[in-house]
Design an enzyme around this catalytic site. Structure first.
Site, short mmCIF file in Angstrom:
data_model
loop_
_atom_site.label_atom_id
_atom_site.label_comp_id
_atom_site.label_asym_id
_atom_site.label_seq_id
_atom_site.Cartn_x
_atom_site.Cartn_y
_atom_site.Cartn_z
N LYS A 163 17.18 0.03 -2.61
CA LYS A 163 18.04 0.92 -1.38
C LYS A 163 17.42 1.83 -0.40
O LYS A 163 16.21 1.84 -0.62
CB LYS A 163 18.84 1.55 -2.57
CG LYS A 163 17.93 3.00 -3.09
CD LYS A 163 19.04 4.08 -3.54
CE LYS A 163 18.34 5.21 -3.81
NZ LYS A 163 19.16 6.34 -3.66
N LEU B 25 5.78 3.58 -3.03
CA LEU B 25 6.49 3.08 -4.30
C LEU B 25 5.66 1.99 -5.16
O LEU B 25 5.60 2.05 -6.43
CB LEU B 25 7.94 2.31 -3.81
CG LEU B 25 8.56 1.81 -4.97
CD1 LEU B 25 9.14 2.75 -6.04
CD2 LEU B 25 9.79 0.88 -4.26
N ALA B 26 4.76 1.32 -4.42
CA ALA B 26 4.25 0.09 -4.86
C ALA B 26 2.87 0.83 -5.66
O ALA B 26 2.72 0.50 -6.81
CB ALA B 26 3.45 -0.59 -3.83
N THR C 181 0.89 -1.36 0.17
CA THR C 181 -0.06 -0.09 0.01
C THR C 181 0.91 1.26 -0.25
O THR C 181 0.34 2.41 0.06
CB THR C 181 -0.93 0.08 1.23
OG1 THR C 181 0.00 0.05 2.51
CG2 THR C 181 -1.92 -1.30 1.25
N HIS D 10 23.74 4.97 -7.79
CA HIS D 10 23.30 5.12 -9.00
C HIS D 10 24.69 5.68 -9.96
O HIS D 10 24.86 5.14 -10.98
CB HIS D 10 22.50 6.22 -9.15
CG HIS D 10 20.88 6.11 -8.63
ND1 HIS D 10 20.40 4.84 -8.46
CD2 HIS D 10 20.27 6.87 -8.01
CE1 HIS D 10 19.27 4.84 -7.74
NE2 HIS D 10 19.21 6.20 -7.48
N ARG E 7 0.34 -3.49 6.64
CA ARG E 7 -0.13 -3.32 7.84
C ARG E 7 -1.67 -2.99 7.90
O ARG E 7 -2.50 -3.25 8.55
CB ARG E 7 0.34 -2.33 8.84
CG ARG E 7 1.82 -2.66 9.35
CD ARG E 7 2.51 -1.55 10.10
NE ARG E 7 2.46 -0.30 9.30
CZ ARG E 7 3.03 0.73 9.68
NH1 ARG E 7 3.75 0.91 10.95
NH2 ARG E 7 3.18 1.70 8.98
#
Length: 484
Positions: free
Chosen positions: A148, A22-23, A19, A240, A51
């Site tokens: 990362k 990033l997702a 949730t 990077h 959670r």
């Protein structure tokens, strides 16, 4: 010519932190595009785990809204989105406790490819790894993806690697760096190792220097608390920029395989010389009409953390002896640009005189925006009036070269996730590679901390501190322009 799409095997992908930002912004919209392209088999399943106490239907609604916001034009495909959402499931889970693990164990299949994406804080990696095994969810073929930061120094990186190694073999661990999923980064290897035109010239006999720039127009934004503890060195250079340097500088691997490529990248990192303090410039952006200063952004009026860093590096081996690598990255700069510039030496002898003799070939590799490459070559300016030379780019825009056809555009995350499902670790960092990068980085950070080094201030919307310009000027060189 439509880009070939090769379906992957049937899989179960569990996204811990399903949730999270990033997702919602990257992982799931990217997987939706892979579904629409036909790369995901119908039996593939994606299970969000977090959670939040919600039902599977509520989770599907959340992801539908995320795809609509971040999925681009393809999100308008309602039938495609409905099909994708049918592949989604959700389990509320307690990463440090027992709640939800039995339910997850009942959903994850043992007869398909298993992948577990740890889109959570590194402090939870050990708990997740342990519970995947104690609940007999993961097996010897399972793959885990970790984001990362891979530690904040050598000691913490070793501890993190040790934690993961307690439950997973190195061949199962995929440390993701989205820069390595960019189309142009992958094309860099194809151009360099697939063309006799470049590889024979890729050494200190023909190259004058190499510049790697990653410039951002945004400030630290909502990441202030994290960023002020890391800075540009930890956030960008150690991972990077280090990866881009390795791909540019590594020796040709024996084959295009995961360990062969990563072995050569590791050799580059281990050959990096320590950087003298006068070859490092650190900076912080000032307040401007467009936004607050760095110190205001991070709410720390006495911060000495850098939002900009430039440095000159050297690699101690036969190929690169005497060739400097200039690295530069910063926030609130005049333009958004990620570029590798390979600058060739002057001709040994020019038949032209004056200004007409001063021309150089430059291979510019653009990672963002407008991904592509161009080779600057010298030609005669058309028209009468004598021999007037001009530098023009030899266009290597791949879409133009292939014609006006459908070229598949894939985000870096979705490319790399599909590599995880295939079991291809070539574009993922190995544990010893991460530790070697920190081993080189740590003394540089310790050095400026011991000197109580204060970052130079620079105007937001500029090319960085003036001292960074001098870093190049002292060597008789200049940075490539960052276009606004």
């Amino acid at each position: 010519m439509v880009a070939r799409v090769i379906p992957v095997e049937e899989f179960d992908l569990v996204i811990f932190g399903g949730t999270g930002d990033l997702a919602r912004r990257k992982i799931l919209p990217g997987l939706f595009r892979r579904y629409r392209s036909g790369q995901m088999p119908e039996g593939a399943r994606i299970i969000g785990a977090a959670r939040s106490d919600m039902s599977a239907d509520e989770y599907r609604q959340m992801i539908a809204e995320a795809v609509a916001e971040f999925g681009g034009e393809e999100s308008a495909d309602k039938d495609g989105l409905d099909g994708f959402l049918r592949n989604l499931d959700y389990v509320p889970i307690d990463a440090k406790g027992t709640g939800g693990w039995d339910a997850l164990a009942a959903k994850v299949r043992q007869d398909v490819v298993q992948a577990f994406y740890f889109s959570v804080a590194p402090s939870l990696f050990g708990d997740l790894a342990e519970r995947l095994h104690t609940n007999r969810i993961a097996n010897s073929e399972s793959r885990i993806v970790v984001e990362k930061p891979f530690g904040r120094d050598l000691e913490s990186a070793r501890a993190l690697n040790g934690t993961l190694a307690e439950h997973f073999d190195e061949s199962q661990i995929y440390r993701i760096d989205h820069y390595l999923g960019k189309e142009t980064v992958q094309n860099l290897m194809a151009v360099r190792f697939g063309n006799v035109l470049f590889e024979p010239l890729w050494n200190n006999h023909y190259l004058d220097h190499i510049q790697i720039t990653v410039a951002e127009t945004v400030g630290v934004g909502g990441r202030g608390a994290y960023y002020d503890k890391s800075g540009a060195m930890r956030d960008m250079v150690q991972n990077h920029l280090m990866q881009l340097l390795c791909l540019i500088a590594m020796e040709p691997p024996s084959k295009f395989g995961a360990d062969a490529v990563r072995d050569e990248k590791l050799k580059v990192i281990r050959a990096l010389e320590p950087v003298d303090s006068h070859h490092i410039v650190r900076g912080q952006y000032d307040e401007s009409s467009d936004g607050p200063s760095y110190r205001e952004d991070v709410e720390n009026p006495r911060s000495f953390t850098e939002s900009f860093i430039a440095m000159r590096c050297h690699i101690s081996n036969w190929r690169w002896a005497g060739v400097p690598f200039y690295l530069r990255t910063g926030k609130r700069m005049k333009g958004r640009s990620s570029e590798i510039a390979v600058v060739f030496k002057d001709l040994g002898h020019s038949i032209f005189e004056g200004d007409e003799a001063r021309h150089r070939n430059i291979l510019a590799i653009r990672l963002q925006p407008n991904e592509g490459m161009d080779l600057q070559v010298t030609i005669k300016e058309p028209g009468p009036g004598g021999m007037r030379l001009v530098d023009v780019p030899l266009d290597m825009t791949f879409a133009d070269a292939l014609g006006d056809h459908e070229i598949e555009e894939a985000d870096a995350y979705e490319r790399l996730i599909m590599d995880v499902i295939r079991g291809n670790q070539t574009l993922f960092m190995r544990g010893d590679e991460v530790e070697a990068a920190w081993q080189w980085t740590d003394p540089l950070i310790a050095g400026w901390e011991a000197r109580n080094d204060v970052p130079k201030h620079y105007e937001a919307g500029s090319a960085g501190p003036e001292d960074a310009m001098m870093l190049m000027h002292r060597d008789g060189r200049r940075w490539r322009e960052i276009k606004g």
